[in-house]
Scaffold this motif. Structure first.
Motif, PDB file in Angstrom:
ATOM      1  N   THR A 228      14.017  12.241 121.654  1.00  0.00           N
ATOM      2  CA  THR A 228      13.218  12.806 122.742  1.00  0.00           C
ATOM      3  C   THR A 228      12.064  11.861 123.046  1.00  0.00           C
ATOM      4  O   THR A 228      11.871  11.435 124.182  1.00  0.00           O
ATOM      5  CB  THR A 228      12.688  14.203 122.364  1.00  0.00           C
ATOM      6  OG1 THR A 228      13.794  15.031 121.988  1.00  0.00           O
ATOM      7  CG2 THR A 228      11.953  14.838 123.535  1.00  0.00           C
TER       8      THR A 228
ATOM      9  N   SER B  26      18.559  14.879 118.285  1.00  0.00           N
ATOM     10  CA  SER B  26      18.108  16.276 118.206  1.00  0.00           C
ATOM     11  C   SER B  26      18.804  17.067 119.305  1.00  0.00           C
ATOM     12  O   SER B  26      19.206  16.507 120.331  1.00  0.00           O
ATOM     13  CB  SER B  26      16.586  16.392 118.378  1.00  0.00           C
ATOM     14  OG  SER B  26      16.205  16.105 119.721  1.00  0.00           O
ATOM     15  N   LYS B  27      18.930  18.369 119.061  1.00  0.00           N
ATOM     16  CA  LYS B  27      19.471  19.241 120.106  1.00  0.00           C
ATOM     17  C   LYS B  27      18.523  19.285 121.298  1.00  0.00           C
ATOM     18  O   LYS B  27      18.964  19.417 122.433  1.00  0.00           O
ATOM     19  CB  LYS B  27      19.717  20.648 119.547  1.00  0.00           C
ATOM     20  CG  LYS B  27      20.933  20.704 118.634  1.00  0.00           C
ATOM     21  CD  LYS B  27      21.139  22.084 118.049  1.00  0.00           C
ATOM     22  CE  LYS B  27      21.918  22.956 118.998  1.00  0.00           C
ATOM     23  NZ  LYS B  27      22.334  24.231 118.378  1.00  0.00           N
ATOM     24  N   LYS B  28      17.220  19.126 121.052  1.00  0.00           N
ATOM     25  CA  LYS B  28      16.236  19.122 122.135  1.00  0.00           C
ATOM     26  C   LYS B  28      16.514  17.967 123.093  1.00  0.00           C
ATOM     27  O   LYS B  28      16.557  18.163 124.318  1.00  0.00           O
ATOM     28  CB  LYS B  28      14.822  19.009 121.561  1.00  0.00           C
ATOM     29  CG  LYS B  28      13.733  18.847 122.606  1.00  0.00           C
ATOM     30  CD  LYS B  28      13.557  20.095 123.437  1.00  0.00           C
ATOM     31  CE  LYS B  28      12.357  19.968 124.354  1.00  0.00           C
ATOM     32  NZ  LYS B  28      12.134  21.181 125.119  1.00  0.00           N
TER      33      LYS B  28
ATOM     34  N   SER C  70      19.594  18.742 125.015  1.00  0.00           N
ATOM     35  CA  SER C  70      19.396  19.819 125.993  1.00  0.00           C
ATOM     36  C   SER C  70      18.685  19.298 127.244  1.00  0.00           C
ATOM     37  O   SER C  70      18.995  19.711 128.356  1.00  0.00           O
ATOM     38  CB  SER C  70      18.634  20.995 125.379  1.00  0.00           C
ATOM     39  OG  SER C  70      17.257  20.717 125.242  1.00  0.00           O
TER      40      SER C  70
ATOM     41  N   SER D 276      18.726  24.463 124.322  1.00  0.00           N
ATOM     42  CA  SER D 276      19.187  23.926 123.027  1.00  0.00           C
ATOM     43  C   SER D 276      20.239  24.809 122.384  1.00  0.00           C
ATOM     44  O   SER D 276      21.177  24.320 121.760  1.00  0.00           O
ATOM     45  CB  SER D 276      18.003  23.759 122.067  1.00  0.00           C
ATOM     46  OG  SER D 276      17.142  22.755 122.526  1.00  0.00           O
TER      47      SER D 276
END
Length: 171
Positions: free
Chosen positions: A23, A112-114, A117, A124
């Motif tokens: 991110t 990361s899923k963030k 997403s 997420s």
């Protein structure tokens, strides 16, 4: 957090085997200028244990991974901190997509899923870990659990191992 603009340099070149995408830099990474630099971050251990790298590298050696066909970037090149601290305005998904188009890596892995997403424009919770369904216009995409110490409750090495197996088989 200070007003200093924190940047980690992209580590990209054409046709890499793998590009890790976060991110944004953590505060520690931004201060040191090294990806995944916080001592509690599992990134360097995970890429070695999953067979992606032949040895355990240290954060200060991140630039050496380009020789292995591995690059780095972030969705925010101007923000720094934990995912929830990054200003939405600093997230540059179109800029990231332009980098993917320009450099054409074979595989990208969101750390990361963030990050995934934000890329997919979905919550997420709607993002699965591991290899994603292939979209012919994009490289292979993997979503990995965040290696950050702050995300310990969601940690599993299995998606990292899945990525390591894929990278080992990929041409």
């Amino acid at each position: 957090m200070s007003n200093i603009i924190h940047r980690l340099p992209d580590q990209l070149r054409p046709n890499l085997r793998l590009v890790f995408v976060g991110t944004a830099a953590s505060t520690r990474s931004a201060e040191l200028g090294h990806y995944y630099a916080h001592p509690g971050n599992r990134f360097w251990r995970a890429i070695h244990e999953s067979g992606i790298t032949p040895r355990r590298y240290q954060p200060g050696e991140f630039a050496e991974l380009i020789a292995l066909g591995i690059g780095f970037t972030d969705l925010s090149k101007s923000g720094a901190g934990m995912d929830h601290q990054i200003e939405a305005a600093s997230i540059d998904v179109p800029g990231f997509k332009a980098k993917i188009e320009k450099y054409r890596p074979r595989t990208i892995a969101f750390t990361s899923k963030k990050a995934a997403s934000l890329f997919y424009g979905k919550p997420s919770a709607a993002i699965a870990l591991g290899r994603q369904v292939r979209d012919g216009s994009l490289p292979e995409i993997f979503v990995l659990p965040s290696p950050s110490g702050a995300a310990s409750g969601h940690w599993t090495i299995e998606p990292w191992r899945e990525l390591g197996a894929w990278i080992g088989r990929a041409p």
